[in-house]
Design a protein around this motif. Structure first.
Motif, PDB file in Angstrom:
ATOM      1  N   ALA A 144     -22.506   9.814  -9.637  1.00 31.97           N
ATOM      2  CA  ALA A 144     -21.420  10.678 -10.085  1.00 31.97           C
ATOM      3  C   ALA A 144     -21.978  11.997 -10.635  1.00 31.97           C
ATOM      4  CB  ALA A 144     -20.586   9.971 -11.138  1.00 31.97           C
ATOM      5  N   HIS A 145     -23.051  11.895 -11.432  1.00 29.55           N
ATOM      6  CA  HIS A 145     -23.635  13.081 -12.059  1.00 29.55           C
ATOM      7  C   HIS A 145     -24.198  14.043 -11.016  1.00 29.55           C
ATOM      8  CE1 HIS A 145     -25.771  15.484 -15.059  1.00 29.55           C
ATOM      9  NE2 HIS A 145     -26.838  15.410 -14.284  1.00 29.55           N
ATOM     10  N   PHE A 146     -24.991  13.532 -10.098  1.00 26.39           N
ATOM     11  CA  PHE A 146     -25.691  14.421  -9.166  1.00 26.39           C
ATOM     12  C   PHE A 146     -24.838  14.850  -7.972  1.00 26.39           C
ATOM     13  CE2 PHE A 146     -29.394  12.578 -11.388  1.00 26.39           C
ATOM     14  CZ  PHE A 146     -30.008  13.759 -11.763  1.00 26.39           C
ATOM     15  N   THR A 147     -23.645  14.274  -7.845  1.00 26.01           N
ATOM     16  CA  THR A 147     -22.723  14.755  -6.822  1.00 26.01           C
ATOM     17  C   THR A 147     -21.560  15.521  -7.425  1.00 26.01           C
ATOM     18  OG1 THR A 147     -21.420  12.690  -6.835  1.00 26.01           O
ATOM     19  CG2 THR A 147     -23.278  12.826  -5.286  1.00 26.01           C
ATOM     20  N   GLY A 148     -21.535  15.631  -8.764  1.00 21.44           N
ATOM     21  CA  GLY A 148     -20.473  16.364  -9.431  1.00 21.44           C
ATOM     22  C   GLY A 148     -19.111  15.708  -9.296  1.00 21.44           C
ATOM     23  N   THR A 149     -19.087  14.367  -9.347  1.00 24.73           N
ATOM     24  CA  THR A 149     -17.846  13.622  -9.150  1.00 24.73           C
ATOM     25  C   THR A 149     -17.282  13.153 -10.490  1.00 24.73           C
ATOM     26  OG1 THR A 149     -18.682  12.836  -7.010  1.00 24.73           O
ATOM     27  CG2 THR A 149     -16.793  11.677  -7.951  1.00 24.73           C
ATOM     28  N   LEU A 301     -16.996   9.354  -3.802  1.00 23.81           N
ATOM     29  CA  LEU A 301     -18.102  10.306  -3.813  1.00 23.81           C
ATOM     30  C   LEU A 301     -18.051  11.163  -2.545  1.00 23.81           C
ATOM     31  CD1 LEU A 301     -21.042   7.874  -4.748  1.00 23.81           C
ATOM     32  CD2 LEU A 301     -19.928   9.496  -6.294  1.00 23.81           C
ATOM     33  N   PRO A 302     -18.707  12.312  -2.538  1.00 26.59           N
ATOM     34  CA  PRO A 302     -18.786  13.115  -1.315  1.00 26.59           C
ATOM     35  C   PRO A 302     -19.792  12.547  -0.311  1.00 26.59           C
ATOM     36  CG  PRO A 302     -19.972  14.205  -3.083  1.00 26.59           C
ATOM     37  CD  PRO A 302     -19.279  13.019  -3.702  1.00 26.59           C
ATOM     38  N   ILE A 303     -20.561  11.543  -0.726  1.00 25.28           N
ATOM     39  CA  ILE A 303     -21.506  10.870   0.153  1.00 25.28           C
ATOM     40  C   ILE A 303     -21.244   9.367   0.089  1.00 25.28           C
ATOM     41  CG2 ILE A 303     -23.286  12.653  -0.081  1.00 25.28           C
ATOM     42  CD1 ILE A 303     -24.685  10.878  -2.129  1.00 25.28           C
ATOM     43  N   ILE A 304     -21.846   8.628   1.002  1.00 28.62           N
ATOM     44  CA  ILE A 304     -21.655   7.178   1.053  1.00 28.62           C
ATOM     45  C   ILE A 304     -22.760   6.493   0.275  1.00 28.62           C
ATOM     46  CG2 ILE A 304     -21.635   5.157   2.568  1.00 28.62           C
ATOM     47  CD1 ILE A 304     -20.493   7.075   4.753  1.00 28.62           C
TER      48      ILE A 304
END
Length: 342
Positions: A144-149, A301-304
């Motif tokens: 969450a932190h490193f994807t800004g979620t 998330l923006p990634i899987i």
């Protein structure tokens, strides 16, 4: 076209390296995807030296595009953190915690840069990671932190049973306060989308109550009346096929039997216990685990990101007895999600 799946080694002191090697030692994995391991070559060499019967070569690469992705070769991005001459398997350490964190950070970076199609994580140890100075509650919070979620949740899955959580790693007293209409509605929406991403056209989303018997019309608590039920009604108004609130002591059996496609649990243990009761099977006679399976997926998330649904098992590390079933299931989910992603 086969998807590139980035897989972390997990804490090198745990069972992550072992189950990774076992998973990579199967042709079926390469038939379904292009698997890429992120970890330490020294750790792989340590285990492969102990098991010369495994005919596996390690191919160190800098970028995913350089991988061979052929059975018999483990394509590895070597983070070069662990010195196996001094590192101890089966023990909590700052080195192990830092390594596990750096592996995760690397696959996140690769996925955000679209160099890989999905990520799969092996277990890390929260104590070790925090001792190394990385102050996160777990994988979910790192992602969450490193994807800004901001709005995310954990989904656990095993067979027919899928569970998402309104709250996870917080004290139980705080979990009750977090069961708000806004948060419950967000999680219902996320659950509905997750099922659709898995190919379920019209998901049936069951929402658990917080209190015994859903509060018995306020006798045992008013959270259902004031927060949870209004969230369910709001979801229905948006066209989501939501049900609830429903008593937590029967909702999971119904979902496992096929009545619902996913359950919204109000807190960590409410959702985790039924999943692990199904997926974790202990053999008392032989005093070992016959099965340790289940998948953990971070949603919205923006990634899987999928993961094994078990810990580092330091007590089993190095014994070559750990099962790779949960990792294989996590990879399967990652492939399905990557294939369905737009």
């Amino acid at each position: 076209m086969k998807k590139i799946i980035g897989i972390t080694m997990g804490d090198p002191a745990g069972i992550g390296p072992e189950i990774s090697i076992k998973a990579f030692d199967k042709q079926a994995l390469y038939d379904r995807c292009k698997p890429l391991l992120v970890g330490d070559k020294s750790v792989l060499d340590f285990y492969l030296a102990k098991h010369p019967e495994l005919k596996l070569d390690v191919n160190v690469i800098e970028h995913p595009s350089e991988g061979k992705y052929t059975f018999g070769t483990i394509d590895l991005i070597d983070m070069n953190i662990v010195d196996m001459a001094t590192f101890k398997v089966g023990e909590v350490s700052k080195v192990g915690g830092d390594a596990a964190f750096q592996y995760v950070k690397k696959v996140i970076d690769l996925a955000m840069a679209k160099e890989i199609d999905a990520t799969v994580t092996n277990p890390l140890n929260k104590e070790a990671m925090n001792a190394a100075g990385h102050h996160f509650e777990g994988h979910t919070e790192i992602y969450a932190h490193f994807t800004g979620t901001d709005k995310y949740t954990m989904m656990l899955a095993d067979g027919n049973l899928r569970v998402v959580h309104v709250s996870t790693h917080v004290p139980l007293r705080k979990a009750c306060d977090l069961a708000t209409k806004e948060r419950v509605l967000d999680v219902i929406r996320i659950a509905d989308k997750a099922c659709k991403d898995l190919g379920i056209e019209n998901p049936r989303v069951a929402v658990a109550g917080l209190n015994p018997h859903c509060g018995e019309n306020g006798l045992f608590g008013r959270e259902e009346i004031e927060e949870i039920n209004p969230a369910v009604e709001a979801a229905k108004a948006e066209g989501i096929n939501a049900f609830g609130s429903l008593p937590a002591d029967t909702i999971f059996s119904k979902a496992n039997g096929g009545m619902y496609d996913i359950v919204v649990a109000m807190y960590h243990d409410q959702g985790h216990i039924p999943l692990k009761l199904l997926g974790f099977v202990y053999d008392q006679e032989n005093q070992n685990w016959k099965a340790v399976q289940g998948v953990n997926i971070t949603l919205n998330l923006p990634i899987i990101r999928t993961s094994v649904d078990h810990g580092t098992a330091f007590d089993q590390a190095g014994k070559w007895t750990a099962s790779e079933a949960s990792l294989e299931n996590a990879i399967d989910y990652a492939i399905r999600l990557a294939q369905n992603s737009k």
